[in-house]
Each structure stands twice: as structure tokens, then as C-alpha cells.
Design an enzyme around this catalytic site. Structure first.
Site, PDB file in Angstrom:
ATOM      1  CD  GLN A   1      36.903   9.544 -15.077  1.00  0.00           C
ATOM      2  OE1 GLN A   1      37.894   8.874 -14.776  1.00  0.00           O
ATOM      3  NE2 GLN A   1      36.915  10.860 -15.049  1.00  0.00           N
TER       4      GLN A   1
ATOM      5  CG  ASP B   1      35.891  17.244 -11.433  1.00  0.00           C
ATOM      6  OD1 ASP B   1      36.727  16.670 -10.709  1.00  0.00           O
ATOM      7  OD2 ASP B   1      35.650  16.886 -12.609  1.00  0.00           O
TER       8      ASP B   1
END
Length: 430
Positions: free
Chosen positions: A162, A312
Site C-alpha cells: 500500500q 485477505d
């Protein structure tokens, strides 16, 4: 919010939620694009709403209706002294380098679990880019002052991709060419593929070499009007697909099979588990396999899966593994410590309440499946994916499963419980 999920048979079709990974990147690109951007199929999760608020704080004008969001921008021109990214890890890490394009002092803030997530990356990188920064020993809140000046740098990609997403977007917007970002040990490469896809679709020219070197090149002027469609979310849809494999069959619509989203790898895990999968032009049908001789439902098989680049997927994969005969193994546990909760430990603790034995061994999680899932009261630990995984596991339990603090789903998939109801699940929402 307290939610009770009862053992249920699912049937029908459901459209996947909008991808918050795609939506947040589209918002960032729309802010950086000097012109008008129309975003179709926008998401409305808490993370999506936080991204909309941030780009408004950074100078964009946003008009919202049901089907589209129209963003008018002249670049980064903050209208106040602070921006707040809510609980979005992507938001804080992506928008901070973008905010640093301004020469104003800006306070970068967040809430919930975000204040405990490490941001020392910025302390290490920003000074070499001409950005002054003050942080709380690598944690929020932080204060920055630019403008960011692109330079040839080397960054560590092992903690999260990120941070790199934010740098790629900020560098692209400066129109400074022939600069290079070198990256060591990049994790979650598919998320960087998504970032590059958004940048290139808007018209910037960013290329990589083996995910180790990223360079910025001249391009034709960006169009004054850009239209971008947010694709369906494989991260949220993974819970629906697993639910179908356990308690279906159901059809999930709105997913792109050629997506760069990392979590589309859920399909390979479902295939390994021997779920019944049919891909049609308008959706993916998931259900339990039936025995060819007697038509009875077959047990799912234990599977081995590497989730290093798609961490995730751990929660839906754990829900799947509960119903697989034998011991399933998922690699990538080291990626779970800095999520909304320490997700490896949280999965172990909460699924133990439902009678599922999970063993953490270094970077590997072992899930002992095939036993009856017990009725229980579980705690989301304020983690949206834990709440959804618990609900999916409850669909074939021996009784109802109560989930406390279930409103955590609003971070990514606000309609999750009502979508389960639409598919026929008995769900009490209190």
C-alpha cells in the site's frame, strides 16, 4: 450490532459488492486528474466513504448520486489542515504521499485499529523526497509538509504494497519523468497490478521490471473527461463463493475473471477443495459436489494454499477449511499481524469457540476440518472479515452462531448480512 446466523440452505443469485480496492484507487486518480472524472458503480463501504471525504479535503469537488460519482479536480489543493482516513489502511498509506504533493502543513489522522498500525515507512522515505514529517514514533497522527520531489529511491516492499501504491500515484502526478523506484521483497504484487491498471487507464505511463523497478514515462495529455467503472470485489465475493460451496448452490454476478485483484485466487482454492464450480457468461455458480452414483453431497477436500500475496483470503479460506475433510494449510500468516486485528490469532480464538482447531506454526496456518461446527457466541474483534467468516461458517453449523460487534462489516461490505438473507439464509440483525 448483534447478528445471529442460523443453519441455512442458500439458493439464488447475488451481485458482488463494488471493489473498495478499485474504488479507493479511482478516487485517488480522480483527485490527481486535472479535469472531470465519472466513477460508475461506486462503493459505499466505510473505507469508500472515507476515500471520498479525503479527496474533498484535498481539494476535489464531488457530486454523488446512486449510480455514479462525479469528481472535478485541479490537483491537490487542501482546503483544511487535516485529513482523516477512518480505519482504511490502504487509504492512509495511499493518500499520505498524495497529500505530500502540497506545500501546506497537513495532519494525517485515522481511528480505530489504524492508530496501532505502523507508518514508520514515511519517516524513512519522506526526508529523501523533500517532505518534512513528524510522527508518533512511526504511528498516527503524523504531520507532513511538501511538496514531494520525486527522486530515485529504494523502498522495502515486505510490510505492505500500500505504501508503494501511494508513491506510484504521487510520482505519476508530478509529471517528472525518468525517475525510478526500486523495491525490495515486494508482497501482494496483484495489488500493484491493480494500481498500475488504474494509472494507465487514466492515461499515465508507469511500467515495472519484475516488480523490482518502477519507472515513469511521458504520455499523451490526460483527457479532460475520464470515465472509470469500479469492478466487482473479489475480496467480498470470496465470502459469498465459499458460502455457496458450503450451503449452495448460488450464482455470484459482477466479477471480472481477468481482474488484477489478488483475491480472485479464491477460485483455485475452491477447485482444490473439490467444490462444484460452473462459470457462465453472467456469473459463477458455486455449490457442493454431488456423488455421481447416489446424488448425495460429497465432503470437501482439505487443501494447501499460499495466501502470501492475498492475505485477505485467510478468513473465507478458514471458513471453507472448516468443512473440508482433513487438515488444510494456508501459508502467509506473517502478513496477518497488522490487519484490523492480529488476524491469525483472532481466527484461532474465535473459531475455537465453534469447535475448530487452528494451529499456527511460523508462516503456516493449519485448520483441522471435517468436524461438526458448534453453535457459539463469537466476537468480531472489530474486524470486518472475521465477522463475515464467522457468518459463513455458521451456515452449516449444528445451531445458531451469534456474532457480536457485527457492524464491523461496514468497513468493506455494508450489505453482507442482507445479501445472505437475499440468498435464503436466516439471519437476525439486532
Amino acid at each position: 450490532m448483534r447478528v445471529i446466523v442460523y443453519p441455512s440452505q442458500l439458493i439464488g443469485a447475488q451481485i458482488a459488492p463494488a471493489s473498495k480496492s478499485s474504488m479507493q484507487r479511482a478516487c485517488a486518480a480522480a483527485l490527481l486528474h486535472k479535469g472531470k472524472t465519472i466513477i460508475t458503480n461506486p462503493g459505499h463501504s466505510n473505507d469508500d466513504l472515507a476515500a471520498i471525504d479525503v479527496i474533498q479535503k484535498l481539494g476535489a469537488d464531488v457530486a454523488i448520486n446512486n449510480a455514479t460519482i462525479t469528481v472535478t479536480s485541479n490537483g491537490v489543493h487542501p482546503v483544511g489542515p487535516a485529513m482523516n482516513c477512518g480505519e482504511s489502511g490502504l487509504g492512509i498509506r495511499m493518500f499520505t504521499p498524495i497529500a505530500a504533493l502540497s506545500n501546506q502543513n497537513i495532519s494525517i489522522e485515522g481511528k480505530g485499529s489504524l492508530v496501532k498500525r505502523p507508518m514508520h515507512f514515511f519517516d524513512e522515505i519522506f526526508p529523501s523526497l523533500g517532505v518534512t514529517i513528524t510522527s508518533q514514533k512511526g504511528f498516527l497522527p503524523i504531520t507532513i509538509k511538501g511538496p514531494l520531489q520525486p527522486a530515485n529511491i529504494t523502498v522495502d516492499g515486505s510490510l505492505s504494497s500500500q505504501f508503494l501504491t501511494g508513491l506510484l500515484m504521487a510520482y505519476a502526478a508530478t509529471e517528472v519523468y525518468d525517475t525510478e523506484i526500486k523495491v525490495l521483497d515486494l508482497k501482494s504484487k496483484p495489488y500493484i497490478d491493480l494500481t498500475l491498471a488504474v494509472l494507465n487507464e487514466f492515461g499515465w505511463n508507469v511500467k515495472h521490471t519484475n516488480y523490482e523497478s518502477f519507472k515513469f514515462y511521458q504520455h499523451t495529455p490526460l483527457k479532460p473527461l475520464i470515465e472509470y467503472t469500479v469492478e466487482g470485489d473479489w475480496s467480498g465475493a470470496a465470502f459469498l463463493l465459499v458460502a455457496g460451496a458450503i450451503a449452495g448452490p448460488i450464482k455470484v454476478k459482477g466479477l471480472q475473471l481477468n481482474s488484477t485483484q489478488a483475491d480472485k485466487k479464491i477460485i483455485s482454492a475452491l477447485i482444490s477443495a473439490n467444490a462444484s464450480i460452473t462459470i457462465e457468461s453472467d456469473g459463477i455458480i458455486l455449490g457442493p459436489n454431488k456423488n455421481m452414483e447416489n446424488g448425495e453431497q460429497e465432503k470437501l477436500n482439505a487443501f494447501h494454499f499460499d495466501a502470501t500475496d492475498c492475505p485477505d483470503l485467510f478468513p473465507p479460506l478458514v471458513a471453507l477449511a472448516c468443512y473440508c475433510n482433513g487438515v488444510s494449510e494456508i501459508k502467509g500468516v506473517n502478513r496477518l499481524a497488522h490487519k484490523e486485528s492480529d488476524r491469525g490469532l483472532t481466527l484461532q480464538a474465535e473459531f475455537a469457540k465453534m469447535g475448530v482447531n487452528i494451529i499456527l506454526s511460523g508462516d503456516v496456518m493449519q485448520i483441522h476440518g471435517g468436524s461438526e461446527i458448534k453453535s457459539a457466541i463469537v466476537f468480531s474483534q472489530h474486524d470486518h472479515r472475521i465477522a463475515m467468516a464467522s457468518a459463513v461458517a455458521a451456515l452449516c453449523a449444528n445451531g445458531p452462531v451469534e456474532i457480536t460487534e457485527a457492524e464491523a462489516i461496514n468497513k468493506s461490505y455494508t450489505d453482507f448480512f442482507t445479501d445472505l438473507q437475499h440468498l435464503g439464509a436466516k439471519v437476525d440483525i439486532e
